[in-house]
Design an enzyme around this catalytic site. Structure first.
Site, PDB file in Angstrom:
ATOM      1  N   THR A   1      38.125  36.988  35.502  1.00 36.14           N
ATOM      2  CA  THR A   1      36.985  37.255  34.656  1.00 36.14           C
ATOM      3  C   THR A   1      36.944  38.718  34.378  1.00 36.14           C
ATOM      4  OG1 THR A   1      34.797  37.514  34.826  1.00 36.14           O
ATOM      5  CG2 THR A   1      35.625  37.300  37.011  1.00 36.14           C
ATOM      6  N   ASP A   2      36.563  39.158  33.510  1.00 34.57           N
ATOM      7  CA  ASP A   2      36.408  40.641  33.070  1.00 34.57           C
ATOM      8  C   ASP A   2      35.438  41.398  34.173  1.00 34.57           C
ATOM      9  OD1 ASP A   2      33.846  39.622  32.125  1.00 34.57           O
ATOM     10  OD2 ASP A   2      33.963  40.374  30.211  1.00 34.57           O
ATOM     11  N   GLU A   3      34.568  40.552  34.802  1.00 34.50           N
ATOM     12  CA  GLU A   3      33.683  41.129  35.709  1.00 34.50           C
ATOM     13  C   GLU A   3      34.180  41.874  36.850  1.00 34.50           C
ATOM     14  OE1 GLU A   3      30.094  39.193  36.779  1.00 34.50           O
ATOM     15  OE2 GLU A   3      30.349  37.693  35.217  1.00 34.50           O
TER      16      GLU A   3
ATOM     17  N   LYS B   1      36.180  37.662  43.144  1.00 37.27           N
ATOM     18  CA  LYS B   1      37.252  37.248  42.137  1.00 37.27           C
ATOM     19  C   LYS B   1      38.573  38.492  41.878  1.00 37.27           C
ATOM     20  CE  LYS B   1      37.815  34.222  39.387  1.00 37.27           C
ATOM     21  NZ  LYS B   1      38.163  32.835  39.755  1.00 37.27           N
TER      22      LYS B   1
ATOM     23  N   TYR C   1      30.252  37.896  43.424  1.00 39.89           N
ATOM     24  CA  TYR C   1      31.086  37.112  42.945  1.00 39.89           C
ATOM     25  C   TYR C   1      32.340  37.894  42.288  1.00 39.89           C
ATOM     26  CZ  TYR C   1      33.034  34.917  38.306  1.00 39.89           C
ATOM     27  OH  TYR C   1      33.649  34.605  37.676  1.00 39.89           O
TER      28      TYR C   1
END
Length: 321
Positions: free
Chosen positions: A125-127, A155, A151
């Protein structure tokens, strides 16, 4: 020649859309391995299991004895979607995220290391990049990772595991990092489905803080096509950013959906902001476009209309049932 792929988390939102995309190909055989958590679609797995080139196996990616049932053959690739993904839930309790996202990814890496698959495509994810100020350029694959919630930290941890196996073992793996997805089959707890559901039910629509948080929206079918191209033609060891090129504030997205539905903006209710809420995400997908020729096919206006229509049809069927 027929290619055999293992897809973890293939009963979830993005995984299911990818499975449906891949099943359009005549030369693939898919095995989906999924725990069937609250965010999955078991009915879809039942329907797809009628196909001769598809099978579903229920299980937990963190449990080796359950994975042993899946690795009854060697796969051409593992496409690893399985993950806990809801930020609010991770803030309430981070342990399931650390367990599934980190240990589960380690199990996939070990499988490739043992020759159970030829390569791994790890869906991230870009997060993991953290957030951006309004005037900063979009995230590239060279942007340092700097996660801001449990979260995204889980990741980022799994990404680092993958990178370590690539470096240490020359493991054939790739990482994809996508911007915010939307479209059919997304769980109702997520932002856009929540807006649609509450709007149709005449309920207040909660917006965190001032609603000026910016996200880069990617229609899920465009994401699925990108992953397919990466599976087929991606370069081992690479990170590929997948972005929608649609930066919009949460408030603007909400108003657009309400306007499309012909519902008053008075249903919007501003609530206390979420802890550690990232302000802006934006993805630079130029590597993917340049190296693999991927392009976004669905505009935000077109994608949001398809999404609204899908959820309306779903709710209509529920009422009839």
């Amino acid at each position: 020649m027929t290619k055999s792929y293992l897809i973890t988390g293939g009963a979830g939102f993005i995984g299911l859309n990818f499975v449906k995309q891949m099943l359009q190909e005549s030369n693939v055989r898919l095995t989906v391995f999924d725990k069937l958590t609250y965010a999955s679609h078991p009915d879809e797995m039942d329907d797809l299991s009628k196909l001769s080139h598809f099978r579903f196996i229920k299980g937990d990616i963190t449990l080796q004895h359950e994975l042993d049932r899946v690795f009854d053959e060697a796969y051409d690739a593992i496409i690893h979607f399985a993950a806990e993904s809801h930020v609010d839930r991770s803030i309430e309790s981070a342990e399931p995220f650390i367990h599934t996202n980190v240990l589960g990814t380690y199990r996939m890496l070990e499988a490739v290391l043992k020759g159970k698959a030829k390569k791994l495509i790890h869906i991230s994810t870009d997060e993991v990049y953290g957030d951006l100020d309004r005037d900063e350029p979009a995230f590239t694959e060279q942007t340092p990772i700097s996660p801001n919630n449990p979260y995204s930290a889980s990741k980022a941890s799994s990404d680092l595991l993958v990178k370590s196996f690539i470096h240490t073992h020359q493991l054939p793996a790739m990482i994809t990092r996508c911007s915010n997805n939307y479209g059919p089959y997304q769980h109702e707890e997520k932002f856009i489905p929540t807006i649609i559901r509450k709007a149709l039910n005449g309920e207040k629509i909660p917006i965190y803080g001032d609603g000026q948080q910016i996200r880069d929206w990617l229609y899920v079918e465009d994401h699925a096509r990108a992953i397919q191209q990466i599976v087929e033609s991606g370069t081992t060891g690479q990170v590929y950013n997948i972005g929608g090129g649609n930066e919009k504030t949460n408030l603007d997205v909400t108003k657009k959906i309400l306007t499309h539905l012909g519902i008053s903006h008075d249903q919007i209710a501003f609530i206390q902001d979420r802890k550690g809420h990232d302000r802006r995400y934006a993805i630079d997908a130029s590597r993917l476009k340049r190296e693999l020729g991927w392009t976004q096919a669905t505009s935000f206006d077109e994608g949001i209309e398809k999404t609204i229509n899908w959820y309306r049809a779903k709710y209509d069927q529920s009422e009839e049932g």
